[in-house]
Design a protein around this motif. Structure first.
Motif, short mmCIF file in Angstrom:
data_model
loop_
_atom_site.label_atom_id
_atom_site.label_comp_id
_atom_site.label_asym_id
_atom_site.label_seq_id
_atom_site.Cartn_x
_atom_site.Cartn_y
_atom_site.Cartn_z
N TYR A 112 0.94 -1.15 0.07
CA TYR A 112 -0.01 0.03 0.00
C TYR A 112 0.83 1.32 0.11
O TYR A 112 1.74 1.39 0.68
CB TYR A 112 -0.88 0.05 1.14
CG TYR A 112 -1.88 -1.17 1.33
CD1 TYR A 112 -3.06 -1.20 0.67
CD2 TYR A 112 -1.49 -2.34 2.06
CE1 TYR A 112 -3.80 -2.29 0.58
CE2 TYR A 112 -2.31 -3.39 2.04
CZ TYR A 112 -3.36 -3.46 1.31
OH TYR A 112 -4.33 -4.67 1.48
N GLU A 113 0.77 2.03 -0.90
CA GLU A 113 1.43 3.53 -0.97
C GLU A 113 0.65 4.47 -0.27
O GLU A 113 -0.78 4.81 -0.97
CB GLU A 113 1.65 3.81 -2.45
CG GLU A 113 2.59 2.87 -2.85
CD GLU A 113 3.32 3.36 -4.32
OE1 GLU A 113 4.29 3.05 -4.77
OE2 GLU A 113 2.47 4.18 -4.94
N TRP A 114 1.13 5.31 0.62
CA TRP A 114 0.71 6.58 1.15
C TRP A 114 0.87 7.68 0.43
O TRP A 114 2.04 8.03 0.27
CB TRP A 114 1.00 6.70 2.65
CG TRP A 114 0.77 7.78 3.17
CD1 TRP A 114 1.43 9.09 3.55
CD2 TRP A 114 -0.60 8.20 3.79
NE1 TRP A 114 0.50 9.81 4.28
CE2 TRP A 114 -0.70 9.50 4.52
CE3 TRP A 114 -1.85 7.47 4.11
CZ2 TRP A 114 -1.60 10.03 5.23
CZ3 TRP A 114 -3.06 8.01 4.89
CH2 TRP A 114 -2.67 9.35 5.39
N ASN A 115 -0.17 8.29 -0.04
CA ASN A 115 0.14 9.50 -1.00
C ASN A 115 -0.56 10.80 -0.65
O ASN A 115 -0.65 11.89 -1.11
CB ASN A 115 -0.61 9.44 -2.32
CG ASN A 115 -0.07 8.27 -3.14
OD1 ASN A 115 1.21 8.38 -3.70
ND2 ASN A 115 -0.66 7.11 -3.33
N GLN A 116 -1.26 10.76 0.68
CA GLN A 116 -1.70 12.00 1.42
C GLN A 116 -0.51 12.98 1.81
O GLN A 116 -0.91 14.43 2.01
CB GLN A 116 -2.54 11.76 2.61
CG GLN A 116 -3.66 10.49 2.24
CD GLN A 116 -4.77 11.02 1.45
OE1 GLN A 116 -5.15 12.08 1.49
NE2 GLN A 116 -5.34 9.98 0.64
N SER A 117 0.53 12.55 2.10
CA SER A 117 1.76 13.40 2.43
C SER A 117 2.77 12.49 2.65
O SER A 117 2.90 11.38 2.18
CB SER A 117 1.48 13.88 4.01
OG SER A 117 1.29 12.63 5.06
N ILE A 118 4.08 13.07 2.87
CA ILE A 118 5.31 12.32 2.67
C ILE A 118 5.22 11.41 4.00
O ILE A 118 4.56 11.49 5.12
CB ILE A 118 6.38 13.25 3.16
CG1 ILE A 118 6.59 14.26 2.08
CG2 ILE A 118 7.77 12.62 3.50
CD1 ILE A 118 7.06 13.75 0.97
N LEU A 119 5.72 10.18 3.80
CA LEU A 119 5.58 9.03 4.82
C LEU A 119 7.16 9.03 5.56
O LEU A 119 7.86 8.82 4.74
CB LEU A 119 5.08 7.65 4.12
CG LEU A 119 5.22 6.47 4.96
CD1 LEU A 119 4.11 6.31 6.08
CD2 LEU A 119 5.30 5.26 4.25
N HIS A 120 6.78 9.10 6.77
CA HIS A 120 8.20 9.07 7.41
C HIS A 120 8.05 8.05 8.59
O HIS A 120 9.22 7.96 9.28
CB HIS A 120 8.55 10.50 8.15
CG HIS A 120 10.06 10.50 8.52
ND1 HIS A 120 10.08 10.46 9.91
CD2 HIS A 120 11.02 10.93 7.64
CE1 HIS A 120 11.41 10.77 9.81
NE2 HIS A 120 12.10 10.91 8.67
N GLY A 121 6.98 7.57 8.89
CA GLY A 121 7.16 6.49 10.09
C GLY A 121 7.81 5.24 9.90
O GLY A 121 8.02 4.72 8.78
#
Length: 384
Positions: free
Chosen positions: A279-288
């Motif tokens: 799954y790709e998160w596109n709402q913001s930069i993923l840093h978790g």
């Protein structure tokens, strides 16, 4: 996008913290309520609106005769202004850089302080992957980078403060010191501080991931920014898949390091062959950098699943053994997945061609070379 509060009643001495105002308002409150001593160890500290907000709180604490110790990484916080540094010292704040990039007769690129930890009065702790900068706080028009931390209260804070003291003052004993104990947070909930500093023989986070993945029975959910795992992690994921464990990876759809994201995309075909859900998160930069396994084991911290975190940096995570906490976090991550783009073999085939495959391979090759150079540099220096 994400909840602002813990909704299942997890006790106040163990709280999941989100990037954005949730994190920075808590950090500011911890600093303002401190009475004796604050330790802050941070990879990136920017001189922007959020950074100045925290600097102001630290100055006020110092004015109350609170002993404030700030340790910043020499590369991550390279742009920290010298004038601001001077003002902080004049206000009574003790601040220095870990492994400065430039020092007398040397240029040093290797071993970095990548952990993000705050300890106040040996009573309260914030540990996670969140740096101090506007991009982690967000604004009315821009969502914060997706990341997490944990707030802990109780006896776990005392040994952690001692550890921070030792590293700030460069005491030799910190080099091999580990916090081995599990600390009770509530009934049926235990937490432990895990460290990774390969040159000093600390591999607790990496080993913890591998052990937990190998022993997984039902489900693994991993949030992986800069996801380029070494062969041991890949083998553990493959074994878990063969054991019919459901594996969900939440990866970057947008990244501040496009080369690394392209390198991760090179692995998609292999991961999908192992029946791993992507799954790709596109709402913001993923840093978790987090994981929940079997609804009982959780880890949250600064450790990325790549060789830089495994072999080149000082990292810190919290390991949480709690069904209640893990269930809460798992439910949150399911909501995150619902907002992601699902990468399937069919969609991957449509979005890739010979050109993109070549770019992804080249990015992977270059990134691996960079990792080798950066991790070899401190190894060679340490052994000399």
């Amino acid at each position: 996008m994400i909840e602002s509060k813990n909704s299942l009643g997890v006790p106040k001495n163990l709280e999941l913290i989100y990037s954005g105002e949730d994190y920075f308002s808590r950090l500011e409150a911890i600093i303002r309520n401190s009475q004796f001593e604050i330790h802050m160890q941070m990879y990136l500290f920017e001189n922007d609106t959020t950074g100045n907000r925290i600097i102001k709180a630290l100055k006020e604490a110092a004015s109350r005769k609170v002993q404030v110790y700030v340790l910043l990484d020499g590369l991550g916080s390279l742009s920290f202004p010298s004038e601001t540094l001077k003002e902080m010292r004049q206000s009574g704040i003790n601040i220095r850089f870990f492994a400065p990039l430039f020092s007398t007769y040397t240029f040093y690129l290797g071993r970095r302080l990548h952990r993000k930890v705050i300890v106040a009065d040996a009573k309260i702790v914030l540990i996670g992957g969140i740096n101090i900068a506007d991009k982690y706080c967000g604004s009315g028009s821009e969502a914060p980078w997706l990341d997490y931390a944990v707030q802990l209260k109780g006896e776990i804070a005392e040994p952690l403060q001692k550890l921070c003291t030792d590293i700030y003052f460069k005491k030799r004993r910190f080099q091999n010191k580990k916090i081995k104990s599990f600390f009770p947070i509530q009934e049926n909930a235990m937490v432990r501080i895990l460290q990774n500093d390969w040159l000093k023989g600390k591999n607790e986070i990496c080993d913890g991931y591998i052990k937990s993945i190998r022993n997984a029975k039902t489900e693994i959910i991993i949030v992986g920014s800069y996801f380029l795992p070494g062969i041991r992690i890949i083998r553990a994921l493959k074994k878990a898949s063969k054991n019919q464990v459901k594996i969900k990876l939440i990866l970057s759809g947008k990244s501040d390091l496009p080369l690394t994201r392209r390198a991760t995309c090179f692995l998609y075909g292999k991961l999908l062959k192992y029946n791993i859900e992507l799954y790709e998160w596109n709402q913001s930069i993923l840093h978790g950098k987090v994981a929940v396994i079997d609804g009982n084991w959780t880890t949250i911290g600064s450790f990325n699943l790549n060789n830089l975190s495994s072999y080149g940096s000082l990292e810190m995570n919290v390991e949480i053994n709690s069904a209640l906490f893990s269930k809460m976090f798992q439910e949150h991550l399911i909501k995150i997945i619902a907002q992601c783009q699902n990468i399937t073999p069919q969609s991957l085939k449509i979005k890739t061609n010979l050109f993109t495959k070549s770019i992804n391979f080249l990015s992977y090759f270059i990134t691996r070379i960079i990792e080798i150079i950066i991790t070899y540099t401190p190894y060679k220096r340490f052994n000399n």
